[in-house]
Scaffold this motif. Structure first.
Motif, PDB file in Angstrom:
ATOM      1  N   TYR A  25       0.829  -1.213   0.000  1.00 56.12           N
ATOM      2  CA  TYR A  25       0.000   0.000   0.000  1.00 56.12           C
ATOM      3  C   TYR A  25       0.860   1.259   0.000  1.00 56.12           C
ATOM      4  O   TYR A  25       0.495   2.273  -0.607  1.00 56.12           O
ATOM      5  CB  TYR A  25      -0.928  -0.024   1.205  1.00 56.12           C
ATOM      6  N   TRP A  30      -2.437   7.804  -3.314  1.00 57.17           N
ATOM      7  CA  TRP A  30      -3.766   7.788  -2.696  1.00 57.17           C
ATOM      8  C   TRP A  30      -4.757   7.388  -3.781  1.00 57.17           C
ATOM      9  O   TRP A  30      -4.847   8.030  -4.833  1.00 57.17           O
ATOM     10  CB  TRP A  30      -4.126   9.155  -2.119  1.00 57.17           C
ATOM     11  N   PRO A 274      -4.170  -2.045   5.174  1.00 59.65           N
ATOM     12  CA  PRO A 274      -4.710  -0.979   4.325  1.00 59.65           C
ATOM     13  C   PRO A 274      -6.228  -1.053   4.237  1.00 59.65           C
ATOM     14  O   PRO A 274      -6.811  -2.146   4.219  1.00 59.65           O
ATOM     15  CB  PRO A 274      -4.063  -1.259   2.967  1.00 59.65           C
ATOM     16  N   LYS A 297      -8.985  10.944   2.699  1.00 60.95           N
ATOM     17  CA  LYS A 297      -7.641  11.463   2.464  1.00 60.95           C
ATOM     18  C   LYS A 297      -6.853  11.548   3.771  1.00 60.95           C
ATOM     19  O   LYS A 297      -5.678  11.160   3.831  1.00 60.95           O
ATOM     20  CB  LYS A 297      -7.719  12.844   1.820  1.00 60.95           C
ATOM     21  N   GLU A 298      -7.489  12.043   4.831  1.00 60.59           N
ATOM     22  CA  GLU A 298      -6.809  12.191   6.118  1.00 60.59           C
ATOM     23  C   GLU A 298      -6.288  10.860   6.632  1.00 60.59           C
ATOM     24  O   GLU A 298      -5.182  10.773   7.182  1.00 60.59           O
ATOM     25  CB  GLU A 298      -7.767  12.807   7.133  1.00 60.59           C
ATOM     26  N   HIS A 299      -7.066   9.808   6.464  1.00 57.38           N
ATOM     27  CA  HIS A 299      -6.697   8.480   6.964  1.00 57.38           C
ATOM     28  C   HIS A 299      -6.045   7.612   5.877  1.00 57.38           C
ATOM     29  O   HIS A 299      -5.760   6.438   6.127  1.00 57.38           O
ATOM     30  CB  HIS A 299      -7.926   7.767   7.525  1.00 57.38           C
ATOM     31  N   ARG A 300      -5.841   8.166   4.717  1.00 58.70           N
ATOM     32  CA  ARG A 300      -5.294   7.455   3.548  1.00 58.70           C
ATOM     33  C   ARG A 300      -6.080   6.159   3.257  1.00 58.70           C
ATOM     34  O   ARG A 300      -5.522   5.089   3.048  1.00 58.70           O
ATOM     35  CB  ARG A 300      -3.806   7.171   3.692  1.00 58.70           C
ATOM     36  N   THR A 358      -7.220  15.062  -4.974  1.00 62.43           N
ATOM     37  CA  THR A 358      -6.301  14.098  -5.593  1.00 62.43           C
ATOM     38  C   THR A 358      -4.995  14.785  -5.964  1.00 62.43           C
ATOM     39  O   THR A 358      -3.910  14.191  -5.808  1.00 62.43           O
ATOM     40  CB  THR A 358      -6.919  13.456  -6.837  1.00 62.43           C
ATOM     41  N   ALA A 361      -2.955  15.355  -2.751  1.00 66.43           N
ATOM     42  CA  ALA A 361      -2.494  14.108  -2.137  1.00 66.43           C
ATOM     43  C   ALA A 361      -1.373  13.466  -2.922  1.00 66.43           C
ATOM     44  O   ALA A 361      -0.466  12.859  -2.342  1.00 66.43           O
ATOM     45  CB  ALA A 361      -3.647  13.127  -2.004  1.00 66.43           C
ATOM     46  N   ASN A 362      -1.408  13.600  -4.231  1.00 69.81           N
ATOM     47  CA  ASN A 362      -0.466  12.883  -5.074  1.00 69.81           C
ATOM     48  C   ASN A 362       0.552  13.807  -5.742  1.00 69.81           C
ATOM     49  O   ASN A 362       1.195  13.433  -6.729  1.00 69.81           O
ATOM     50  CB  ASN A 362      -1.239  12.054  -6.115  1.00 69.81           C
TER      51      ASN A 362
END
Length: 364
Positions: A25, A30, A274, A297-300, A358, A361-362
């Motif tokens: 993972y 994300w 994951p 997003k916060e917790h992936r 997105t 995050a990425n």
């Protein structure tokens, strides 16, 4: 050439350790995407059969997903497609993967599904029933195969054949072995379901995992919990215990508001693996991009909403359409789906949020 020992073979097909799952993972971005079926297909059969497989539409619709930063799609297969034409089906999966790869999308393939019509048939599929949510979706295996152990070798051949053909393919995210295995479809097809369906599926589910594992895939296996109390291993149902015990990565569905989504994530974090939310976003039920996606997003947590483009599945209509079909009115709001069939977003504020989250995050 070095000889592979029986012990090495045995260990290679066991459930992944939590360490291996988390290492896998950590290499992923994300993950954000949708449950995908082309707008011009009423179900997974119409999506994949040779006469109706439509690469042009698939590429166009996945380009819209790519524009939001989506990088995965959850895509349903069907056992009868393998029975009908294994070589052709395998070739169409390859073509789909080529298209998805050009769009930066890794699919999570669903092998079996207990939802909706338990009497699947090959060939031309029926037209959508006006006013009904998902009026043509098909279970896999159907009720007849589920109740007939003589067909289990055929189901095994399907799983080992599909997973085996793509077991080392970097373009595939993973394998969702069985969608909502203990769903009895009480408000839709309940009268057509086997009375002992839950028991039949509970007995077959571990075998399905074993069949998939026997192909030694480099991708993880999962099956998502979707109802009940997940606060403790002791509160899980018999089916949920199998799902959690067999899954390399933990997946789940949540169609509740943000507070419920956050609670469910917290409950499942106890397993140290994951987390993939493989279904969410039902506006009429209070599940929204604005509520759930930032928590994911916060917790992936991987976030895969239901529906990309409104079309023949009619899943923009609410679940309650099975009690009161929307034949004389439009829904107050779309239940699922992100885009109209012509590519415009249903709610631009949602697509802007997806794109923003997105990208941040990425690193884009």
């Amino acid at each position: 050439m070095a000889r592979v020992s029986e012990k090495e073979i045995f260990l290679s097909i066991q459930k992944w350790s939590a360490e291996k799952a988390n290492e896998w993972y950590a290499r992923q971005p994300w993950l954000v995407g949708a449950n995908y079926n082309p707008a011009n297909a009423i179900n997974e059969m119409e999506m994949w059969q040779a006469d109706t497989f439509d690469p042009k539409t698939i590429d166009l619709e996945l380009s819209w997903a790519q524009s939001l930063g989506m990088n995965t799609m959850r895509v349903y297969l069907h056992d009868l497609l393998w029975k009908q034409d294994a070589e052709g089906f395998r070739g169409r999966i390859e073509e789909f993967l080529t298209i998805a790869d050009t769009r930066g999308i890794k699919p999570l393939f669903v092998l079996f599904d207990s939802c909706w019509d338990p009497l699947p048939t090959l060939g031309a599929q029926r037209a959508p029933a006006p006013g009904y949510h998902n009026s043509g979706w098909l279970q896999s295996p159907g009720a007849d195969a589920l109740q007939d152990p003589t067909q289990y070798p055929r189901l095994q051949e399907y799983v080992t054949g599909v997973v085996g053909a793509f077991s080392q393919d970097e373009r595939i995210l993973g394998w969702d072995v069985w969608n909502e295995p203990d769903n009895t479809n009480a408000t839709s097809y309940g009268d057509k379901e086997p009375a002992n369906k839950v028991d039949l599926v509970a007995a077959l589910l571990p075998q399905a995992f074993a069949w998939a594992r026997s192909a030694n895939p480099k991708q993880p296996l999962t099956s998502g919990v979707w109802m009940g109390d997940w606060s403790s291993p002791d509160t899980l149902s018999a089916t949920e215990k199998i799902q959690i015990a067999e899954s390399d990565v933990i997946s789940f569905h949540n169609y509740g508001p943000a507070e419920d989504f956050a609670k469910r994530v917290q409950q499942l974090e106890q397993y140290g693996r994951p987390l993939l939310c493989t279904e969410y976003m039902a506006r009429g039920a209070g599940s929204t991009f604005q509520g759930s996606l930032p928590i994911g997003k916060e917790h992936r947590v991987a976030m895969i909403n239901w529906g990309l483009v409104a079309g023949k599945t009619q899943t923009f209509l609410p679940w309650d359409s099975w009690e009161k079909p929307y034949t004389d009115r439009d829904p107050e709001i779309w239940f699922h789906e992100v885009f109209h069939t012509y590519g415009a977003p249903y709610r631009p504020a949602e697509t802007e949020l997806i794109r923003e989250l997105t990208a941040s995050a990425n690193g884009k």
